[in-house]
Motif scaffolding. Structure first.
Motif: not given
Length: 128
Positions: A92-119
């Motif tokens: 939650x503290x990591x904020x928002x991601x919007x650019x390719x290569x950005x990533x948010x991870x929640x290890x306890x809940x095994x969640x990963x959000x990443x932005x893919x695309x042409x950097x």
């Protein structure tokens, strides 16, 4: 300060201002066109969302088998974890991601959000 020193200082200042202006314009105009958010839970892709096509904010909750959850907010500007029941809430503290290569991870809940695309390639060391 001598007259020659002032002239050199002014010339260097002009060069720096022009360089920063050109770099800023280049970064704005040559931005990657694809921004695909990939949301995975326990290594399985749950959703893929093209941020360029998001018109209205979307909010949804992903629950784990253990009953834990992450609430995700998707907007045209990016993706963020709005709420989670993990202990430290680093996702939650990591904020928002919007650019390719950005990533948010929640290890306890095994969640990963990443932005893919042409950097954005070029200034920061892309291929030539």
């Amino acid at each position: 300060m001598k007259k020659g020193d002032k002239i050199v200082f002014i010339i260097l200042l002009i060069i720096v201002v022009i360089s920063l202006s050109v770099a800023s314009i280049y970064k704005i105009t040559i931005k990657g066109s694809e921004n695909i958010a990939v949301i995975k839970s326990a290594g399985i892709v749950i959703r893929t969302i093209d941020l360029n096509k998001v018109k209205e904010p979307q909010e949804f909750t992903i629950k784990t088998k253990d009953g834990h959850y992450n609430t995700i907010l998707v907007t045209h500007d990016g993706v963020k974890v709005k709420d989670s029941d993990c202990a430290h809430k680093e996702c939650v503290k990591s904020g928002s991601i919007s650019e390719p290569g950005g990533m948010i991870v929640c290890l306890p809940n095994k969640l990963m959000i990443s932005i893919e695309g042409e950097a954005n390639k070029g200034i920061d060391g892309g291929t030539f």
